[in-house]
Design a protein around this motif. Structure first.
Motif, short mmCIF file in Angstrom:
data_model
loop_
_atom_site.label_atom_id
_atom_site.label_comp_id
_atom_site.label_asym_id
_atom_site.label_seq_id
_atom_site.Cartn_x
_atom_site.Cartn_y
_atom_site.Cartn_z
N PHE A 249 4.61 -2.34 18.47
CA PHE A 249 3.28 -1.62 18.51
C PHE A 249 2.56 -2.55 19.74
N GLU A 250 2.67 -3.60 19.77
CA GLU A 250 2.15 -4.23 21.21
C GLU A 250 2.64 -3.58 22.27
N GLU A 251 3.88 -3.54 22.41
CA GLU A 251 4.69 -2.79 23.32
C GLU A 251 4.08 -1.52 24.04
N ARG A 252 3.79 -0.50 22.52
CA ARG A 252 3.19 0.78 22.86
C ARG A 252 2.08 0.59 23.42
N ILE A 253 1.24 -0.30 22.94
CA ILE A 253 -0.17 -0.55 23.28
C ILE A 253 -0.26 -0.94 24.50
N ARG A 254 0.55 -1.63 25.15
CA ARG A 254 0.65 -2.19 26.49
C ARG A 254 0.73 -0.95 27.58
N PHE A 255 1.26 0.00 27.02
CA PHE A 255 1.48 1.17 27.82
C PHE A 255 0.06 2.06 28.08
N VAL B 186 -2.69 12.33 9.46
CA VAL B 186 -3.85 12.83 10.04
C VAL B 186 -3.21 13.70 11.47
N MET B 187 -2.30 13.01 12.08
CA MET B 187 -1.87 13.73 13.23
C MET B 187 -1.17 14.77 12.94
N ARG B 188 -0.74 15.09 12.08
CA ARG B 188 0.10 16.46 11.50
C ARG B 188 -0.95 17.17 11.38
N ALA B 189 -2.06 17.10 10.68
CA ALA B 189 -3.17 17.93 10.50
C ALA B 189 -3.70 18.73 11.47
N ILE B 190 -4.05 17.42 12.79
CA ILE B 190 -4.57 17.88 13.93
C ILE B 190 -3.51 18.84 14.62
N TYR B 191 -2.39 18.55 14.80
CA TYR B 191 -1.21 19.16 15.58
C TYR B 191 -1.11 20.59 14.83
N ASN B 192 -1.07 20.60 13.43
CA ASN B 192 -0.74 21.93 12.94
C ASN B 192 -2.10 23.01 13.25
N THR B 193 -3.21 22.31 13.20
CA THR B 193 -4.37 23.17 13.38
C THR B 193 -4.35 23.51 14.68
N LEU B 194 -4.34 22.70 15.56
CA LEU B 194 -4.56 23.01 17.14
C LEU B 194 -3.32 23.90 17.55
N THR B 195 -2.12 23.94 17.00
CA THR B 195 -0.86 24.89 17.55
C THR B 195 -1.06 25.92 16.63
N GLY B 196 -1.74 25.95 15.34
CA GLY B 196 -1.49 27.30 14.62
C GLY B 196 -0.09 27.14 13.88
N SER B 197 0.66 26.21 13.79
CA SER B 197 1.67 25.93 13.25
C SER B 197 2.15 25.06 12.03
N ASN B 198 3.16 25.19 11.53
CA ASN B 198 3.39 24.43 10.44
C ASN B 198 4.88 23.78 10.68
N GLU B 199 5.09 23.39 11.99
CA GLU B 199 6.26 23.00 12.47
C GLU B 199 6.48 21.39 12.03
N ARG B 200 7.61 21.44 11.54
CA ARG B 200 7.94 20.22 10.58
C ARG B 200 9.01 19.31 11.39
N ARG B 201 9.31 19.91 12.54
CA ARG B 201 10.44 18.91 13.29
C ARG B 201 9.83 18.19 14.48
N VAL B 202 8.56 18.25 14.57
CA VAL B 202 7.94 17.39 15.58
C VAL B 202 7.43 16.10 14.71
N ILE B 203 7.81 14.97 14.72
CA ILE B 203 7.83 13.86 13.94
C ILE B 203 6.75 13.01 14.74
N PHE B 204 5.65 12.52 13.92
CA PHE B 204 4.84 11.47 14.58
C PHE B 204 5.29 10.22 13.87
N ASP B 205 6.18 9.47 14.75
CA ASP B 205 6.80 8.19 14.22
C ASP B 205 5.46 6.97 14.46
N ASN B 206 5.70 5.86 13.82
CA ASN B 206 4.68 4.81 14.18
C ASN B 206 4.49 4.35 15.55
N GLY B 207 3.42 4.44 16.24
CA GLY B 207 3.16 4.21 17.56
C GLY B 207 3.20 5.35 18.37
#
Length: 184
Positions: A30-36, A144-165
């Motif tokens: 996670f620290e590596e991701r934050i350094r980004f 939470v990220m899925r709720a935002i994604y689904n709402t803003l894209t108007g889809s229920n796409e399950r293949r987009v995964i929001f992994d940790n980080g």
């Protein structure tokens, strides 16, 4: 941004509003991701009220030189009721549910699961309140990220995964839009 990977994430258990420890290896990743994000003009850090997000936000604040984290209940994960702490196999066996994913309406038959429309309404109302907070980093959850994604894209796409980080970069110009998904 989704919080650091927890023990329950590693074990394939649904957390919902429950928490579990974050192993040191997960914190280092996670620290590596934050350094980004260093030098990306992050002005404020917000976190859900759940311990795994607060711990992740504390790491982010330390790396990004931000001295205050504000918790926001509206960005808490979906309450998964009696399925929390269970694996998909345990859920199938105990409740007979086969369509198991965070946005599933089928899991609402499990006692005490927060209805998806209510959850999405909570998340989107909270997001709307952030429309004037440029440079904010919100440490939150996959649901939470899925709720935002689904709402803003108007889809229920399950293949987009929001992994940790992973980061869901949003921009506001009259309305919210997704500008980038970082981490895929």
């Amino acid at each position: 941004m989704r919080h650091a990977k927890t023990v329950m994430n590693i074990e394939g258990r649904w957390q919902g509003i429950n928490d579990s420890d974050i192993p040191e290896e997960s914190l280092r990743h996670f620290e590596e991701r934050i350094r980004f994000l260093a030098g990306k003009n992050i002005k404020a850090i917000y976190s859900s009220c759940l311990v795994r997000s607060i711990k992740s936000a504390t790491v982010a604040a330390s790396i990004l030189g931000i001295d205050h984290i504000e918790t926001v209940r509206g960005f808490n994960e979906r309450d998964l009721g009696l399925m929390e702490g269970k694996t998909n196999d345990e859920i199938r066996e105990k409740f007979g549910i086969t369509d198991i994913y965070i946005a599933s309406r089928a899991i609402e038959s499990i006692p005490m699961v927060e209805p998806w429309p209510k959850f999405v309404g909570r998340v989107m109302a909270t997001l709307q309140a952030f429309s004037g907070r440029d440079g904010s980093l919100v440490i939150t959850h996959g649901g939470v990220m899925r709720a935002i994604y689904n709402t803003l894209t108007g889809s229920n796409e399950r293949r987009v995964i929001f992994d940790n980080g992973y980061i869901l970069k949003l921009e506001f110009s009259g309305s919210w839009r997704i500008s980038e998904i970082i981490g895929q």
